[in-house]
Structure formats: structure tokens, C-alpha cells
Design a protein around this motif. Structure first.
Motif, PDB file in Angstrom:
ATOM      1  N   TYR A  28      10.903   9.861   2.113  1.00 14.44           N
ATOM      2  CA  TYR A  28      11.909   9.813   1.048  1.00 14.44           C
ATOM      3  C   TYR A  28      11.529   8.751   0.022  1.00 14.44           C
ATOM      4  O   TYR A  28      11.703   8.958  -1.183  1.00 14.44           O
ATOM      5  N   ARG A  29      10.976   7.643   0.493  1.00 12.93           N
ATOM      6  CA  ARG A  29      10.649   6.529  -0.399  1.00 12.93           C
ATOM      7  C   ARG A  29       9.180   6.503  -0.826  1.00 12.93           C
ATOM      8  O   ARG A  29       8.862   6.093  -1.942  1.00 12.93           O
ATOM      9  N   TYR A  30       8.293   6.904   0.050  1.00 12.28           N
ATOM     10  CA  TYR A  30       6.880   6.630  -0.171  1.00 12.28           C
ATOM     11  C   TYR A  30       6.010   7.890  -0.147  1.00 12.28           C
ATOM     12  O   TYR A  30       6.276   8.824   0.607  1.00 12.28           O
ATOM     13  N   SER A  31       4.995   7.883  -0.987  1.00  9.87           N
ATOM     14  CA  SER A  31       3.948   8.918  -0.960  1.00  9.87           C
ATOM     15  C   SER A  31       2.629   8.216  -1.256  1.00  9.87           C
ATOM     16  O   SER A  31       2.603   7.159  -1.903  1.00  9.87           O
ATOM     17  N   LEU A  32       1.543   8.807  -0.765  1.00 10.90           N
ATOM     18  CA  LEU A  32       0.239   8.157  -0.910  1.00 10.90           C
ATOM     19  C   LEU A  32      -0.453   8.596  -2.207  1.00 10.90           C
ATOM     20  O   LEU A  32      -0.274   9.726  -2.675  1.00 10.90           O
ATOM     21  N   PRO A  33      -1.275   7.722  -2.756  1.00 15.47           N
ATOM     22  CA  PRO A  33      -2.070   8.119  -3.933  1.00 15.47           C
ATOM     23  C   PRO A  33      -3.160   9.109  -3.520  1.00 15.47           C
ATOM     24  O   PRO A  33      -3.503   9.220  -2.346  1.00 15.47           O
ATOM     25  N   HIS A  40       4.948  -0.606  10.306  1.00 13.94           N
ATOM     26  CA  HIS A  40       4.017   0.386   9.786  1.00 13.94           C
ATOM     27  C   HIS A  40       4.556   1.799  10.001  1.00 13.94           C
ATOM     28  O   HIS A  40       4.488   2.653   9.112  1.00 13.94           O
ATOM     29  N   HIS A  41       5.096   2.061  11.193  1.00 13.86           N
ATOM     30  CA  HIS A  41       5.577   3.401  11.504  1.00 13.86           C
ATOM     31  C   HIS A  41       6.680   3.825  10.530  1.00 13.86           C
ATOM     32  O   HIS A  41       6.703   4.975  10.070  1.00 13.86           O
ATOM     33  N   TRP A  42       7.577   2.899  10.215  1.00 15.77           N
ATOM     34  CA  TRP A  42       8.651   3.228   9.272  1.00 15.77           C
ATOM     35  C   TRP A  42       8.091   3.540   7.893  1.00 15.77           C
ATOM     36  O   TRP A  42       8.494   4.514   7.249  1.00 15.77           O
ATOM     37  N   LEU A  96       0.817  -1.215   0.000  1.00 12.02           N
ATOM     38  CA  LEU A  96       0.000   0.000   0.000  1.00 12.02           C
ATOM     39  C   LEU A  96       0.847   1.260   0.000  1.00 12.02           C
ATOM     40  O   LEU A  96       0.567   2.217  -0.744  1.00 12.02           O
ATOM     41  N   TYR A  97       1.886   1.294   0.819  1.00  8.74           N
ATOM     42  CA  TYR A  97       2.712   2.508   0.882  1.00  8.74           C
ATOM     43  C   TYR A  97       3.616   2.647  -0.337  1.00  8.74           C
ATOM     44  O   TYR A  97       3.968   3.777  -0.715  1.00  8.74           O
ATOM     45  N   SER A  98       4.004   1.545  -0.962  1.00 11.71           N
ATOM     46  CA  SER A  98       4.888   1.633  -2.134  1.00 11.71           C
ATOM     47  C   SER A  98       4.112   1.683  -3.450  1.00 11.71           C
ATOM     48  O   SER A  98       4.713   1.647  -4.524  1.00 11.71           O
TER      49      SER A  98
END
Length: 439
Positions: free
Chosen positions: A431-436, A423-425, A346-348
Motif C-alpha cells: 500500500y505504501r511502497y513499490s520498488l524502482p 524489513h518484513h513490514w 530504500l523501500y520508500s
């Protein structure tokens, strides 16, 4: 879908009920009687297992031994892994290893506060990882990766820093007694990601020939024993590429501290992981999108399981082999691995959409196989995650009540902490992840 109210920091595992898991103890007692009948000797309280010898690697000195408690007779073959001392099963979880410095819970920093959880995703809030430990683990792991095993070239240093593996592992293992213990998990995590990067995905990976690469890398974890003529050739092969160097070194450090059964458990879970890699590679070669249930089956193998399953080694104790192998414990561990891996899906999600080619993740598979829009498939994936999390917590609660052995309770708390830290990480690693943009 509205975001849920924040859940206060908590362990979802209740205080154990009075039932002591008598069936487990009875099995151990029966085996002890079998040993006595076969040897004619009385099965006394065995000594704690000796630390296994490390491979021929440049590794630090083993962690200081615990102070001896009493003189005990030599362990009897076959009994050592079953009985853990005069109090019976579970006492390994009570071993005392002094923690370097109890951490003070920290408030989220400006760098991490901007990360927001996925709306509607069931999770528990946790405190910020101890910043002093994060700094030290980050320093040590970068030295290991870049200097000791030459894992990544200098031009990938920014990506390595952006992964924030120090924050990751400190947050996932809050009960680790020392930084040395945290480093056990951190090296293995970095080595596993290197195999994924170099063999499967980002840095030249390909499904073609993956089976051979994974098999040869796995021998760095599970040594080959062959004839003298060929043993040396295999040994030289362990330095052939970065993933094998990383696996060999990380496993060397791990084996210094882990018992033989803990080491074998980890090798088994890594074989599971590699099997999952191969299934996903086969679908990529065939340009095939699996059914949703098939994808979830693959994800039970290609998931984070090797990480929470070593929580006792990182915590400085051992969940005895018989208790770890119980079907109910295996179900809890599997559910934890499944839930945490869907968190990654989900996060990636947006990161993988921006990458070349088609990356299979749960929202993509649901959209393709169930004819849903991207948004509806993503929101349904959130529901799948929540169902897995609720199942994990219910099964862990039942196991804690039915088998309130101290090491079982501690291990389950450790797995729950890993789930929350994972989950917290993901949530805070912007830097790595953004939400749709689905809300």
C-alpha cells in the motif's frame, strides 16, 4: 544484480561462550561495597522495582503483578538498578510473564505475498505475524488514535489503515507476552509518526519553526517542573495539538509498565530522534545536500532507534541500566537503528520521488555527492545497508559471547527480531511502497 537466495528463518546470535563478562559484575560488586561502607548496612537482595505511578490520564489498569517469590528486605538506595536479585546481574530477563497464546507461524497471505524484497538486500525471512494478534492490536490502536487522542481526522482513516501498524509491531516483537505489551510499542510508534507527519512532512509539516514544536512536544515525554504560576499553563499546552496529545498518552501507558531507567532511556533516545529531525530541517532550509558521511551521521539520530531500544519493556523484562549503557551494547543498538533506517530509505525511494519537493534519502545523497546515476546510487545504497547489517550481526555476536548474561542474550535476540520484522513490514506493505525499476 541478482536476488539473493532466501535465507531460512534464524537468529544470527550464537549460543554464548563461557566468559561471563566479569568486568561488569566486578563493577556492580564494588558499588555494592561502597553502599555498605556508606550506610553501615549489608546489601541484601533488593525487591523488584515498583511500577511507577502513571500521569493523570485515562489509562487502563496496570498489567497484573507477578506472583511474589519470597519476602525480601526493602531495596537500598543506589543498589536497586544494579543488582537484580540473588543471582546477580541479568536475572531480570528471566522473569516469568505468561504469554496469552503461543502463535502459530502463518504462511504469507495473498495480500502480503505480492511484496518482494529488494534484490541483493541482505535480510532474514520471517514468519507472518500472528493474525489474531494483528487483528486485535489493529482494532485497539485505531480506537486509541481516532477516539482517545483524536490524532487523525476521518479523511485520513484509509492512510492510517494502510500503514498496517498492527502487522508492523506484532512482527517486530514476537516475544511480547500479551497484547497489552504490544500496545505499549504500537502507541509510541503511531505517536512518533504523527510528530513526523504534522511537524516535518506530509500533513502540513515545515522546517520553519520545527525546533520550537519539537521542544514543546518533547515536554509531553519529559515533564516540565516550574513555578506554580506557570505549571498549569504548561499542563494545558499538552492538549494543544495532536502530536502532543499522542506523546502524552503513549508515554503515560509506557510509564505504567516501564521502570524509571527504561523510561529515562526512552526519553534520551527520543531526544536523539528530535535532534536528527532538526539537522534534516536545517539542510532543507538551506537547500543543502550533505556529504554522504554527514547524511549517515544524521541518520544515526533520525532513525528507528527508539523502537528496538524498548524491546525489553515490550518483552516484559528489563535489561539492567549498567548493561544497556555498555559501549558495546550502544554500538549494537546504533547499528541496528542505522540498518533499519536505510531499509526505509530504500523501500520508500519511489514514494518520496513522487512527493512534492526534494526528499533526502541515501540514494539521492549518493547520486548528488558521488556523481552516480540514480540506479547506481540506489545499488550502492543497498551495499551500504548490507555492510551495516553485517556489522550489526558481528558486533551482536561478539557481545553475546563476551557477556552471556541472560537478559543481554534476550535483549539482543529482541533487537535482531525487530530488525527482521522491520524489513518484513517494509517488503510486504505494498500500500505504501513499490520498488524502482532498476533490475
Amino acid at each position: 544484480m541478482p536476488a539473493p537466495e532466501p535465507t531460512p528463518p534464524q537468529s544470527s546470535l550464537p549460543v554464548a561462550a563461557a566468559d561471563f563478562g566479569a568486568h561488569v559484575l566486578a563493577q556492580a560488586a564494588a558499588r555494592a561495597c561502597d553502599v555498605k561502607a556508606a550506610t553501615g548496612e549489608s546489601p541484601g537482595a533488593p525487591a523488584l522495582p515498583a511500577t511507577p505511578a502513571a500521569p493523570a490520564l485515562t489509562v487502563p489498569a496496570p498489567l497484573p503483578p507477578e506472583p511474589p517469590t519470597a519476602e525480601v528486605p526493602p531495596p537500598m538506595p543506589g543498589l536497586e538498578r544494579i543488582l537484580r536479585g540473588p543471582s546477580g546481574l541479568g536475572t531480570a530477563g528471566l522473569r516469568l510473564i505468561l504469554r496469552e497464546q503461543p502463535p502459530t507461524p502463518a504462511e504469507p497471505s495473498a495480500a502480503t505475498a505480492k511484496g518482494r524484497p529488494i534484490p541483493g538486500l541482505y535480510h532474514h525471512q520471517v514468519a507472518e505475524p500472528d493474525p489474531a494478534r494483528v487483528e486485535e492490536v489493529s482494532r485497539r490502536i485505531k480506537s486509541w488514535a481516532l477516539d482517545e487522542v483524536s490524532l487523525y481526522p476521518k479523511d485520513l482513516e484509509e492512510q492510517f489503515d494502510g500503514f498496517s501498524v498492527g502487522r508492523y509491531m506484532v512482527g517486530c516483537h514476537p516475544d511480547a507476552p500479551t497484547v497489552d505489551h504490544l500496545m505499549i510499542a504500537t502507541r509510541l510508534m503511531v505517536a512518533e509518526n504523527a510528530v513526523d507527519d504534522y511537524y516535518c512532512e506530509d500533513h502540513g509539516g515545515s522546517p520553519v519553526g520545527l525546533g520550537e514544536r519539537l521542544l514543546l512536544a518533547h515536554t509531553a515525554l519529559d515533564p516540565v517542573y516550574t513555578t506554580e504560576e506557570y505549571q498549569g499553563q504548561w499542563a494545558k499546552s499538552l492538549d494543544a495539538d495532536a502530536p502532543r496529545r499522542a506523546y502524552r498518552s503513549a508515554m503515560g501507558y509506557f510509564s505504567q509498565v516501564a521502570s524509571p531507567s527504561q523510561s529515562d532511556r526512552f526519553r534520551h533516545d527520543m531526544a536523539r530522534l528530535h535532534l536528527g529531525y532538526l539537522a534534516e530541517a536545517a539542510w532543507a532550509q538551506l537547500d543543502h545536500v550533505p556529504e554522504v558521511w554527514e547524511y549517515l551521521a544524521m541518520r544515526q539520530f533520525n532513525n528507528f532507534r527508539p523502537c528496538p531500544t524498548i524491546t525489553d519493556t515490550v518483552g516484559g523484562y528489563e535489561l539492567p541500566m549498567d548493561l544497556h549503557a555498555q559501549a558495546d551494547m550502544q554500538k549494537v543498538i546504533a547499528l541496528a537503528g542505522n540498518a533499519t533506517t536505510i531499509v526505509n530509505d530504500l523501500y520508500s525511494y519511489t514514494k518520496e520521488l513522487d512527493a512534492p519537493g526534494r526528499h533526502l534519502n541515501l540514494p539521492v545523497v549518493i547520486a548528488e555527492r558521488e556523481g552516480l546515476s540514480d540506479r547506481d546510487a540506489y545499488l550502492k545504497s543497498v551495499e551500504v545497508h548490507n555492510d551495516l547489517m553485517h556489522a550489526f550481526e558481528a558486533e551482536a555476536e561478539a557481545l553475546t559471547a563476551n557477556c552471556p548474561v541472560p537478559s543481554v542474550q534476550r535483549f539482543l535476540r529482541g533487537v535482531a527480531a525487530w530488525v527482521d520484522g522491520n524489513h518484513h513490514w517494509h517488503q510486504t506493505n505494498t500500500y505504501r511502497y513499490s520498488l524502482p525499476d532498476f533490475w
